[in-house]
Design a protein around this motif. Structure first.
Motif, PDB file in Angstrom:
ATOM      1  N   ASN A 345       0.833  -1.218   0.000  1.00 27.38           N
ATOM      2  CA  ASN A 345       0.000   0.000   0.000  1.00 27.38           C
ATOM      3  C   ASN A 345       0.862   1.260   0.000  1.00 27.38           C
ATOM      4  O   ASN A 345       0.514   2.266  -0.641  1.00 27.38           O
ATOM      5  N   LYS A 348       2.134   1.885  -3.487  1.00 26.11           N
ATOM      6  CA  LYS A 348       1.079   2.460  -4.333  1.00 26.11           C
ATOM      7  C   LYS A 348       1.030   3.977  -4.147  1.00 26.11           C
ATOM      8  O   LYS A 348       0.904   4.744  -5.112  1.00 26.11           O
ATOM      9  N   ASP A 349       1.128   4.412  -2.890  1.00 24.53           N
ATOM     10  CA  ASP A 349       1.120   5.851  -2.610  1.00 24.53           C
ATOM     11  C   ASP A 349       2.315   6.542  -3.266  1.00 24.53           C
ATOM     12  O   ASP A 349       2.184   7.620  -3.865  1.00 24.53           O
ATOM     13  N   ALA A 353      -0.360   5.726  -7.384  1.00 23.25           N
ATOM     14  CA  ALA A 353      -1.381   4.786  -7.870  1.00 23.25           C
ATOM     15  C   ALA A 353      -2.148   4.197  -6.694  1.00 23.25           C
ATOM     16  O   ALA A 353      -2.308   2.982  -6.578  1.00 23.25           O
ATOM     17  N   LYS A 354      -2.635   5.073  -5.847  1.00 19.90           N
ATOM     18  CA  LYS A 354      -3.285   4.633  -4.611  1.00 19.90           C
ATOM     19  C   LYS A 354      -4.491   3.750  -4.876  1.00 19.90           C
ATOM     20  O   LYS A 354      -4.812   2.854  -4.088  1.00 19.90           O
ATOM     21  N   ASN A 355      -5.181   3.970  -5.979  1.00 25.22           N
ATOM     22  CA  ASN A 355      -6.403   3.225  -6.262  1.00 25.22           C
ATOM     23  C   ASN A 355      -6.163   1.968  -7.118  1.00 25.22           C
ATOM     24  O   ASN A 355      -7.118   1.300  -7.513  1.00 25.22           O
ATOM     25  N   GLU A 356      -4.909   1.685  -7.395  1.00 21.97           N
ATOM     26  CA  GLU A 356      -4.603   0.474  -8.165  1.00 21.97           C
ATOM     27  C   GLU A 356      -4.869  -0.769  -7.327  1.00 21.97           C
ATOM     28  O   GLU A 356      -4.724  -0.759  -6.094  1.00 21.97           O
ATOM     29  N   THR A 357      -5.206  -1.862  -7.983  1.00 20.35           N
ATOM     30  CA  THR A 357      -5.305  -3.147  -7.290  1.00 20.35           C
ATOM     31  C   THR A 357      -3.906  -3.712  -7.106  1.00 20.35           C
ATOM     32  O   THR A 357      -2.941  -3.265  -7.745  1.00 20.35           O
ATOM     33  N   ASP A 358      -3.793  -4.695  -6.227  1.00 16.36           N
ATOM     34  CA  ASP A 358      -2.497  -5.347  -6.034  1.00 16.36           C
ATOM     35  C   ASP A 358      -2.011  -5.970  -7.343  1.00 16.36           C
ATOM     36  O   ASP A 358      -0.808  -5.970  -7.638  1.00 16.36           O
ATOM     37  N   GLU A 360      -2.533  -4.875 -10.372  1.00 18.51           N
ATOM     38  CA  GLU A 360      -2.023  -3.821 -11.251  1.00 18.51           C
ATOM     39  C   GLU A 360      -0.646  -3.345 -10.792  1.00 18.51           C
ATOM     40  O   GLU A 360       0.238  -3.074 -11.611  1.00 18.51           O
TER      41      GLU A 360
END
Length: 380
Positions: A345, A348-349, A353-358, A360
Motif C-alpha cells: 500500500n 502504491k502511494d 497509484a493509490k487506487n490500483e489493485t495489487d 495492477e
C-alpha cells in the motif's frame, strides 16, 4: 570453413611439408588433425567408420605398412572416402608411395605430403587445432556476438559466420551461456578442441568473461539438444550441471544469432529470478521484455518508476519473484504477511497509484524490475 589445406601450410610446423600428389585439392577445408598408424593393420580389424574426422589432416609414419607396402594404397583410398581432406607421412619407413596411390590422389584431388625433419606429430596437430580455434574466434568475435545479442547483425554476416566456423551446422541450433568465477575458459577450450565427438555437435565461444555453447542437431526436439548440452557439461567438466543452464529455443541454423541472443538474455534473467528456469520458453514476461530492455522508452519507464521506491528494493525483488504472492514474499523476507501488505500500500502511494489493485501494482513492478535488472547485468 575458412581454413584450407593450402592455408595451414603456412603454419611453422607444416612449412616443410612437400606436396607429392593431389594439387587440385589444396582448397579443401580443414577443421581438425589426427594421427593414423594402427587403424589399417590387417590383424586388428579396426572399425574405421568413426576413426577419422571429415575435413581433417591425417598424419602417419606408415608404420602399419612397414612389412606390407600393399596396405598403403587401400589406406589412402579409405581416407579420401571417409572425407579426410589431406594426408601427410613422415618418410622414415618409406621415401615414396606406390604409383597407384599417387595416381589415385591426383585423379581425386586428394593432397598427399611428405616430410623428413624431426617435427613431432603432436606439434603439427597442436598448430592446426590452434589455427582452427583462432579462426572460430575470429568469426565468433566479441563484436559479432554482441551484435547478435543486440540484433544489429546482417543476414550476410550471419551466413559468413555459418560458413566460416569449424562446426558444420545441421538442421537446427540452440545455445546456452555460462559465466561463473570458477570457470577456467582456457582449460575448457583445450578440452573442447581435443574432443572429436563434441566438435561434431557443439562449438564453444568466449564472450564477456563467460562462454557460449552452440548446439547443432538434426532434430527440433528440445530433449535432444539437452542431451548434447549435458554431454558437453560432463566432457568439459564445467562447474555447473546442464539442468541449471537456460537453453534458448531451437531455431533453423540460419537463425543462430537468435539462439545466441536468447541464451544470453536467459542467463541474465536467471541471475535475478528466484525460480529455477531451464528454458527460454519458461521465462514468462521476461522473454518479451529482455530483448526490449535497452529501448529508450522502457529504460526511462523503469528508472522513473523505481526511483520513487527507494528503500523498497528487497521487497520488490521478493514480491516480483514470488509472483505477487504475499505469503511467499513474507516467508522470503522473514516477516509477517501484514508487513508486506503495508509495504504494498505504501508503494502504491509513492508511485501515485493509490487506487490500483495489487494485481495492477504487481504488473507495473514486474516490468520495471525486469528491465532494471537486465540493464544492471548486461553490457549495453
Amino acid at each position: 570453413m575458412a581454413l584450407t589445406v593450402e592455408k595451414i601450410l603456412t603454419l611453422p610446423a607444416l612449412r616443410k611439408l612437400k606436396l607429392i600428389a593431389g594439387r587440385g585439392g589444396l582448397e579443401r577445408d580443414i577443421v581438425s588433425a589426427g594421427i593414423v598408424d594402427y587403424e589399417f593393420v590387417e590383424e586388428l580389424n579396426y572399425d574405421l567408420s568413426d576413426a577419422f574426422e571429415k575435413d581433417s589432416l591425417v598424419i602417419s609414419s606408415l608404420l602399419f605398412a612397414k612389412d606390407n607396402p600393399s596396405l598403403i594404397f587401400p589406406a589412402i583410398k579409405k581416407l579420401n572416402e571417409y572425407g579426410v581432406s589431406a594426408f601427410a607421412f613422415k618418410s622414415i619407413i618409406y621415401e615414396n608411395l606406390p604409383d597407384e596411390a599417387i595416381s589415385y590422389a591426383d585423379e581425386n584431388d586428394f593432397p598427399i605430403f611428405s616430410y623428413k625433419d624431426g617435427t613431432w606429430f603432436e606439434n603439427i596437430i597442436f598448430e592446426v587445432m590452434n589455427a582452427v580455434e583462432k579462426d572460430d574466434a575470429r568469426y565468433l568475435s566479441q563484436i559479432h556476438i554482441k551484435r547478435m545479442i543486440q540484433n544489429t547483425i546482417t543476414q550476410d554476416e550471419i551466413d559468413s559466420i555459418r560458413r566460416g566456423i569449424s562446426l558444420p551446422l545441421n538442421k537446427t541450433v540452440s545455445a546456452a551461456y555460462i559465466k561463473l568465477p570458477q570457470l577456467d575458459a582456457t582449460r575448457v577450450f583445450r578440452a573442447y578442441y581435443m574432443s572429436k565427438s563434441l566438435r561434431e555437435k557443439i562449438l564453444v565461444s568466449k564472450y564477456d568473461g563467460g562462454i557460449f555453447i552452440l548446439i547443432t542437431t538434426s532434430t527440433w526436439k528440445e530433449d535432444s539438444h539437452r542431451i548434447v548440452l549435458n554431454e558437453a557439461c560432463q566432457t568439459l567438466s564445467l562447474p555447473v550441471v546442464s539442468e541449471d543452464l537456460i537453453l534458448s529455443r531451437i531455431y533453423p541454423a540460419t537463425e543462430l544469432h537468435t539462439a545466441f541472443r536468447e541464451a544470453y538474455y536467459g542467463w541474465a534473467a536467471g541471475l535475478f529470478s528466484l525460480r529455477k528456469v531451464a528454458s527460454y520458453d519458461n521465462l514468462g514476461v521476461y522473454s518479451a521484455l529482455l530483448p526490449l530492455s535497452s529501448s529508450t522508452e522502457l529504460k526511462a519507464y523503469a528508472q522513473d518508476y523505481l526511483s520513487k521506491l527507494k528503500g523498497y528494493e528487497d521487497t520488490i525483488e521478493a514480491y516480483v519473484n514470488n509472483g505477487g504472492d504475499v505469503i511467499a514474499t513474507s516467508i522470503n523476507l522473514n516477516c509477517h504477511a501484514n508487513t508486506i501488505r503495508y509495504r504494498i500500500n505504501k508503494m502504491k502511494d509513492l508511485v501515485g497509484a493509490k487506487n490500483e489493485t495489487d494485481h495492477e501494482l504487481f504488473r507495473d513492478l514486474s516490468i520495471a524490475y525486469a528491465v532494471a535488472s537486465v540493464l544492471s547485468k548486461i553490457k549495453e
